[in-house]
Design an enzyme around this catalytic site. Structure first.
Site, PDB file in Angstrom:
ATOM      1  N   LYS A   1      -3.122   3.655  -3.539  1.00 40.40           N
ATOM      2  CA  LYS A   1      -4.378   4.315  -3.888  1.00 40.40           C
ATOM      3  C   LYS A   1      -4.225   5.788  -3.514  1.00 40.40           C
ATOM      4  O   LYS A   1      -4.423   6.182  -2.366  1.00 40.40           O
ATOM      5  CB  LYS A   1      -5.549   3.682  -3.128  1.00 40.40           C
ATOM      6  CG  LYS A   1      -5.810   2.238  -3.519  1.00 40.40           C
ATOM      7  CD  LYS A   1      -6.922   1.623  -2.686  1.00 40.40           C
ATOM      8  CE  LYS A   1      -7.144   0.174  -3.063  1.00 40.40           C
ATOM      9  NZ  LYS A   1      -8.152  -0.491  -2.199  1.00 40.40           N
ATOM     10  N   ASP A  49       0.829  -1.199   0.000  1.00 44.18           N
ATOM     11  CA  ASP A  49       0.000   0.000   0.000  1.00 44.18           C
ATOM     12  C   ASP A  49       0.867   1.253   0.000  1.00 44.18           C
ATOM     13  O   ASP A  49       2.051   1.219   0.362  1.00 44.18           O
ATOM     14  CB  ASP A  49      -0.882   0.034   1.251  1.00 44.18           C
ATOM     15  CG  ASP A  49      -2.209  -0.674   1.023  1.00 44.18           C
ATOM     16  OD1 ASP A  49      -2.455  -1.104  -0.104  1.00 44.18           O
ATOM     17  OD2 ASP A  49      -2.976  -0.781   1.995  1.00 44.18           O
TER      18      ASP A  49
END
Length: 410
Positions: free
Chosen positions: A215, A193
């Site tokens: 993201k 991530d």
């Protein structure tokens, strides 16, 4: 001559320990961990040994050593404080071809007990020429390196399988768990991530495949559906996959969705909890989320959609009425709406607020304001995500702590 090191498999085998003092107290638990059937011969024992005896894990012969005690033993430990007794025990063991460890004389001992440690299935044993203190120091260094993954101990014959959902903590790479570091060092594929501790990725061996699952808010991102597919695809291809996340996998980390996807595909999953930024970042900024006489509860809220949005399930009216601490994640760009909602539902405009950007990292920055001024102050300071917003009187406690500390500085 250098000793020949050998790992003894003592499960169910008789081991004789003579002596009930501190040396025996150190030796017996390790022997029990190896599954040995222990007979302890001594007129008295330490309280710790007495506790093991009471559990039925050790047979205690409450008397001094007698010739014949070594019969049937695979291994003997002579741990008495009487040198003559230790000599006699060792002589009997030698005559019967039984390995004997003498605690009082390393040079006269047929065998040495190494300083030992264990990390998963890896056992470490250090002798250091019979110097127990030096051996223990080396043992501790090796075990520590194995635990934190700084020593390359990747499995080759029996490597892990499936997927590990690993919480990387709030950002500082030193705050990932020991178990998380271990599994990361075993990975064939790492799906990372944006908020995972990125510096750990530089330590990965060159053959590890790294997949960027960042993201970025209002920017590029890898869809959750595609992330789920990648986890399953690589695991089913026989690769061990580590899904490295920021914080904790199950605190706004969508770890539950990934676990369900793996379960549906028949892929085994290991879950390694991480330190959630909701608690760690306030602590790093010197703010306790609860404090006696100030706040008995705290509420962790994801503000990925603003108050009043049809997809919001947050009870903002209840939070406004609460006297507890509010920890708001993904809230920086919606501070004006949040502050207006909380004040409109009853929270005082003077409620202290702290916003912490890049918590636990060297780039950590904070802004302290009130509910009525926080949006303006944060904009003026240029704070950006990732940041944690803390609302409540505990912010004042943090300021008090800082004042006391400042007064103590000479």
């Amino acid at each position: 001559m250098a000793p020949y090191l050998l790992g003894l498999r003592l499960d169910g085998r008789r081991v004789l320990v003579v002596g009930g003092g501190r040396v025996a107290q150190r030796r017996v638990p390790a022997l029990l961990d190896a599954g040995a059937s222990i007979t302890l011969v001594s007129p008295s024992v330490t309280p710790a040994l007495d506790d093991l005896i009471a559990d039925g894990r050790v047979v205690w012969e409450r008397r001094p050593y007698q010739p014949g005690d070594c019969d049937g033993a695979w291994l003997v430990h002579a741990c008495t404080s009487n040198r003559d007794a230790n000599i006699a025990i060792a002589a009997e063991a030698e005559a019967k071809r039984i390995w004997c460890v003498r605690a009082d004389d390393k040079d006269a001992s047929a065998a040495w007990t190494p300083a030992s440690g264990r990390v998963d299935e890896v056992s470490v044993a250090i002798t250091a020429g019979g110097d127990p203190r030096r051996a223990a120091g080396i043992r501790d260094a090796v075990v520590s390196a194995l635990r934190d993954g700084t020593v390359d101990a990747r499995r080759h014959r029996t490597k892990p399988v499936g997927v590990a959902l690993v919480g990387g903590g709030p950002g500082d790479p030193g705050l990932i768990s020991v178990r998380g570091r271990q599994l990361l060092s075993q990975a064939d594929v790492v799906v990372a991530d944006r908020l995972a501790p990125r510096s750990l990725l530089d330590e990965l061996p060159p053959d590890v495949e790294l997949i960027d699952a960042a993201k970025v808010p209002y920017g590029r991102f890898l869809s959750q559906e595609r992330i789920n597919e990648l986890l399953v695809e690589h695991a089913k291809a026989g690769r061990f996959v580590v899904r490295l996340k920021g914080g904790d996998p199950f605190v706004f980390g969508r770890g539950g969705e990934e676990m369900i996807a793996c379960a549906k595909a028949g892929v085994p999953v290991i879950v390694v909890p991480g330190i959630t930024s909701a608690v760690a970042v306030p602590a790093a900024a010197g703010v306790p989320v609860t404090h006696r006489g100030v706040s008995q509860d705290f509420h962790v809220v994801s503000v990925h959609v603003p108050p009043g949005h049809p997809e919001s399930s947050v009870d903002w009216k209840g939070l406004a009425r609460s006297q507890g601490t509010l920890i708001l994640l993904m809230a920086v760009e919606r501070l004006a709406e949040i502050a207006e909602t909380l004040q409109g539902d009853g929270r005082s405009p003077e409620t202290p607020v702290m916003v912490v950007q890049d918590g636990t990292l060297p780039t950590q920055r904070t802004v302290i304001a009130t509910l009525s001024t926080v949006a303006e102050r944060v904009t003026a300071a240029g704070l950006r995500p990732p940041a944690i917003v803390i609302v409540g009187d505990v912010v004042g406690v943090g300021q008090e702590i800082e004042m006391v500390r400042a007064e103590r500085v000479p």
